[in-house]
Design a protein around this motif. Structure first.
Motif, PDB file in Angstrom:
ATOM      1  N   PHE A  81      11.370  14.207  44.831  1.00  0.00           N
ATOM      2  CA  PHE A  81      10.686  15.420  44.401  1.00  0.00           C
ATOM      3  C   PHE A  81       9.245  15.147  43.950  1.00  0.00           C
ATOM      4  O   PHE A  81       8.533  16.077  43.570  1.00  0.00           O
ATOM      5  CB  PHE A  81      11.457  16.087  43.266  1.00  0.00           C
ATOM      6  CG  PHE A  81      12.727  16.748  43.713  1.00  0.00           C
ATOM      7  CD1 PHE A  81      12.750  18.093  44.056  1.00  0.00           C
ATOM      8  CD2 PHE A  81      13.909  16.030  43.811  1.00  0.00           C
ATOM      9  CE1 PHE A  81      13.919  18.702  44.480  1.00  0.00           C
ATOM     10  CE2 PHE A  81      15.083  16.627  44.228  1.00  0.00           C
ATOM     11  CZ  PHE A  81      15.098  17.968  44.571  1.00  0.00           C
ATOM     12  N   GLY A  83       6.838  13.855  45.860  1.00  0.00           N
ATOM     13  CA  GLY A  83       5.837  14.074  46.895  1.00  0.00           C
ATOM     14  C   GLY A  83       6.222  13.476  48.230  1.00  0.00           C
ATOM     15  O   GLY A  83       7.042  12.562  48.319  1.00  0.00           O
ATOM     16  N   THR A  84       5.632  14.030  49.288  1.00  0.00           N
ATOM     17  CA  THR A  84       5.859  13.569  50.662  1.00  0.00           C
ATOM     18  C   THR A  84       4.500  13.351  51.312  1.00  0.00           C
ATOM     19  O   THR A  84       3.452  13.417  50.657  1.00  0.00           O
ATOM     20  CB  THR A  84       6.648  14.627  51.457  1.00  0.00           C
ATOM     21  OG1 THR A  84       5.798  15.756  51.723  1.00  0.00           O
ATOM     22  CG2 THR A  84       7.880  15.091  50.691  1.00  0.00           C
ATOM     23  N   ARG A  87       3.155  17.126  51.016  1.00  0.00           N
ATOM     24  CA  ARG A  87       3.216  17.901  49.780  1.00  0.00           C
ATOM     25  C   ARG A  87       3.175  16.969  48.575  1.00  0.00           C
ATOM     26  O   ARG A  87       3.736  15.869  48.607  1.00  0.00           O
ATOM     27  CB  ARG A  87       4.512  18.717  49.714  1.00  0.00           C
ATOM     28  CG  ARG A  87       4.686  19.797  50.768  1.00  0.00           C
ATOM     29  CD  ARG A  87       6.064  20.413  50.647  1.00  0.00           C
ATOM     30  NE  ARG A  87       6.241  21.639  51.402  1.00  0.00           N
ATOM     31  CZ  ARG A  87       6.796  21.699  52.614  1.00  0.00           C
ATOM     32  NH1 ARG A  87       7.235  20.591  53.194  1.00  0.00           N
ATOM     33  NH2 ARG A  87       6.911  22.866  53.234  1.00  0.00           N
ATOM     34  N   ALA A  89       4.087  16.922  44.201  1.00  0.00           N
ATOM     35  CA  ALA A  89       5.152  17.495  43.372  1.00  0.00           C
ATOM     36  C   ALA A  89       4.841  18.929  42.966  1.00  0.00           C
ATOM     37  O   ALA A  89       5.729  19.794  42.957  1.00  0.00           O
ATOM     38  CB  ALA A  89       5.362  16.626  42.136  1.00  0.00           C
ATOM     39  N   ILE A  92       5.435  21.339  45.920  1.00  0.00           N
ATOM     40  CA  ILE A  92       6.865  21.560  46.143  1.00  0.00           C
ATOM     41  C   ILE A  92       7.383  22.630  45.187  1.00  0.00           C
ATOM     42  O   ILE A  92       8.082  23.569  45.585  1.00  0.00           O
ATOM     43  CB  ILE A  92       7.647  20.241  45.967  1.00  0.00           C
ATOM     44  CG1 ILE A  92       7.278  19.256  47.090  1.00  0.00           C
ATOM     45  CG2 ILE A  92       9.146  20.497  45.938  1.00  0.00           C
ATOM     46  CD1 ILE A  92       7.774  17.846  46.848  1.00  0.00           C
ATOM     47  N   GLU A  95       5.940  26.207  45.999  1.00  0.00           N
ATOM     48  CA  GLU A  95       6.476  26.864  47.197  1.00  0.00           C
ATOM     49  C   GLU A  95       7.833  27.497  46.933  1.00  0.00           C
ATOM     50  O   GLU A  95       8.100  28.620  47.374  1.00  0.00           O
ATOM     51  CB  GLU A  95       6.571  25.851  48.345  1.00  0.00           C
ATOM     52  CG  GLU A  95       5.245  25.523  48.982  1.00  0.00           C
ATOM     53  CD  GLU A  95       5.407  24.734  50.260  1.00  0.00           C
ATOM     54  OE1 GLU A  95       5.917  25.297  51.250  1.00  0.00           O
ATOM     55  OE2 GLU A  95       5.027  23.543  50.270  1.00  0.00           O
ATOM     56  N   LEU A 103      15.549  24.913  44.021  1.00  0.00           N
ATOM     57  CA  LEU A 103      15.515  23.644  44.738  1.00  0.00           C
ATOM     58  C   LEU A 103      15.905  22.551  43.755  1.00  0.00           C
ATOM     59  O   LEU A 103      15.270  22.409  42.703  1.00  0.00           O
ATOM     60  CB  LEU A 103      14.113  23.391  45.298  1.00  0.00           C
ATOM     61  CG  LEU A 103      13.912  22.116  46.117  1.00  0.00           C
ATOM     62  CD1 LEU A 103      14.693  22.185  47.428  1.00  0.00           C
ATOM     63  CD2 LEU A 103      12.418  21.891  46.397  1.00  0.00           C
ATOM     64  N   LEU A 129      11.316  22.498  53.537  1.00  0.00           N
ATOM     65  CA  LEU A 129      11.202  21.761  52.279  1.00  0.00           C
ATOM     66  C   LEU A 129      12.212  20.625  52.204  1.00  0.00           C
ATOM     67  O   LEU A 129      11.867  19.476  51.885  1.00  0.00           O
ATOM     68  CB  LEU A 129      11.409  22.715  51.100  1.00  0.00           C
ATOM     69  CG  LEU A 129      10.199  23.464  50.558  1.00  0.00           C
ATOM     70  CD1 LEU A 129      10.653  24.498  49.529  1.00  0.00           C
ATOM     71  CD2 LEU A 129       9.201  22.508  49.923  1.00  0.00           C
ATOM     72  N   ASP A 132      11.577  17.779  54.712  1.00  0.00           N
ATOM     73  CA  ASP A 132      10.376  17.039  54.314  1.00  0.00           C
ATOM     74  C   ASP A 132      10.682  16.109  53.142  1.00  0.00           C
ATOM     75  O   ASP A 132      10.318  14.923  53.154  1.00  0.00           O
ATOM     76  CB  ASP A 132       9.272  18.031  53.947  1.00  0.00           C
ATOM     77  CG  ASP A 132       7.904  17.361  53.805  1.00  0.00           C
ATOM     78  OD1 ASP A 132       7.680  16.322  54.459  1.00  0.00           O
ATOM     79  OD2 ASP A 132       7.058  17.887  53.049  1.00  0.00           O
ATOM     80  N   LEU A 133      11.372  16.632  52.116  1.00  0.00           N
ATOM     81  CA  LEU A 133      11.707  15.814  50.949  1.00  0.00           C
ATOM     82  C   LEU A 133      12.580  14.626  51.334  1.00  0.00           C
ATOM     83  O   LEU A 133      12.330  13.485  50.926  1.00  0.00           O
ATOM     84  CB  LEU A 133      12.472  16.657  49.923  1.00  0.00           C
ATOM     85  CG  LEU A 133      11.761  17.767  49.163  1.00  0.00           C
ATOM     86  CD1 LEU A 133      12.746  18.451  48.229  1.00  0.00           C
ATOM     87  CD2 LEU A 133      10.599  17.219  48.387  1.00  0.00           C
TER      88      LEU A 133
END
Length: 458
Positions: A81, A83-84, A87, A89, A92, A95, A103, A129, A132-133
């Protein structure tokens, strides 16, 4: 394993890309597909709902960690959670808040789940989401250091909660060095020494599509969801076959046993007790009978333990029994919280109840009440999309197939008095035969604990 199609009202259709779903009407329909990368996608369409719950289930939990990296699975859950590649934190959080969704994630002994609960209209965002996470986490060194303090606080909170701490002590006492006996959170030392490099290795080794299930329930279309998932994952992973249900690495008896009776002294107003004996693993066909036995023993207000310990004797405000089943082990446990000076009497009464059930099983009326309790709990517990999604994910990970409500109800109804009596004679922690016991309370030394506890242990 090829799932066995259960009876209506749920239909279960196995898809591998070419099969067209049957018309569903207003029925809930469960469908399953396996992507080329090995990811299993299982959905339950609930036409009357306006929401969707989506979860990515990873078949990895705390039991899969090296001893020196205890807590890695839970630590990694936090990191995903942070970051990716696309995105951070904050992004995320913004959104999911923008659409009023939820989430979150949790780590257990044998799996980890990342889930989103949104309006059906926002399903594409939820899938984007989550994928991606789970598949593109950054796991940056700076974020690992930042989150370390949060997890150490979580461990401290656990240690400040007597019932949570008691449960951890009981598992260690019951299972010894079996991996299930270790804490999901890890230890202060293992978390303090966890490196970003070690977490990235754990992530790379375990977060692979064949080891995962994407489960979804609500007002969703299976083929549309497949399209969203393929768009997110296609061409990122090689072709692979799914990992089958976990069977356990070796027999529980291969592991050293626990410590028997353990105590954590604490300056609190109550004494908290948990005692138990080995139970069943989740593949044992007797698990439905064990559920009925547990309900009658201490699963509700009409149970023997509640009626005898609280209603008739007034010894404890809270008393209950519980069962846990894993791939290769399980346990039956009894909990009670009472005044420290009444711990001996409470233990003695619990022992009397356990002895009666172990020797004679249940009578017909108790059996009927316990079955009714399980039936009602099962049906009422599946009234929302998140609960349905959870059932889908767990069944696929644990059994490789969907176990529908009708099948479970049929198995509960088939449990007989004789089956329960035979099982009770083996699993109920009768006096002198309890495998493990744990106490948290205002006692300076284990010698201060009442003799009744030692008699339970034998």
């Amino acid at each position: 394993m090829t799932p066995r199609p259960p009876a209506d009202p749920l239909s279960y259709q196995l898809h591998h890309g070419a099969v067209t779903p049957e018309p569903a009407g207003d029925r809930a329909v469960v469908e399953r597909s396996v992507l080329r990368c090995g990811l299993r996608v299982v959905t339950e369409r609930m036409p009357g709902m306006r929401s969707a719950a989506v979860g990515v289930w990873v078949g990895t939990g705390s039991r899969d960690e090296p001893v020196a990296r205890a807590g890695a699975a839970h630590y990694l859950e936090h990191m995903l959670f942070k970051g990716t590649g696309r995105r951070d934190a904050t992004g995320i959080a913004e959104e999911i808040d923008t659409v009023g969704g939820e989430l979150n994630a949790f780590t257990a002994k044998e799996h980890t789940c990342y889930y989103a609960h949104v309006r059906d209209h926002d399903l594409p965002l939820a899938v984007d989401l989550l994928t991606d996470l789970v598949f593109d986490a950054a796991c940056r060194d700076a974020d690992v250091d930042t989150e370390r303090g949060v997890i150490l606080d979580e461990i401290a909170m656990r240690d400040d909660d007597p019932e949570d701490l008691l449960h951890e002590m009981f598992l260690r006492s019951m299972l010894g060095d079996h991996p299930v006996g270790r804490s999901v959170l890890g230890t202060h030392d293992s978390v303090a020494g966890m490196s970003a490099a070690a977490l990235r290795v754990f992530y790379r080794d375990h977060y692979r599509p064949p080891n995962m299930v994407l489960a979804a329930a609500g007002n969703i279309d299976h083929e549309r969801l497949l399209g969203l998932v393929r768009e997110a994952l296609d061409d990122r992973f090689p072709d692979a076959e799914p990992v089958g249900p976990r069977q356990g690495s070796r027999d529980t008896n291969d592991y050293g046993c626990g410590d028997g009776l353990v105590l954590t002294g604490d300056d609190i107003e109550q004494a908290h007790l948990m005692l138990g004996a080995p139970g069943l693993d989740r593949h044992d066909e007797r698990r439905y009978a064990l559920g009925v036995l547990n309900a009658a023993l201490g699963g509700g207000t009409s149970s023997r333990l509640f009626q005898e310990v609280r209603e008739r004797r007034g010894l404890a405000y809270q008393v209950y029994s519980s069962i846990a089943s894993y791939a290769d082990t399980g346990h039956v446990a009894v909990y009670a919280g009472c005044q420290p000076g009444r711990l001996g009497e409470t233990t003695a009464v619990i022992s009397e109840v356990l002895a009666g059930v172990a020797e004679h099983g249940l009578d017909a009326a108790e059996l009927d009440r316990a079955k009714g309790q399980l039936r009602g709990g099962l049906v009422l517990g599946l009234e929302d999309t998140a609960a349905r999604m959870t059932r889908l994910g767990k069944n696929e990970l644990n059994y490789g197939r969907h176990i529908d409500v009708e099948e479970a109800l049929t198995r509960i109804d088939a449990v007989g008095v004789g089956e329960v009596a035979e099982l009770a004679g083996w699993v109920v922690p009768r006096p002198g035969a309890a495998r493990a016991a744990a106490v948290v309370g205002p006692y300076a030394h284990i010698d201060e604990l009442p003799d009744e506890l030692r008699e339970v242990m034998g």
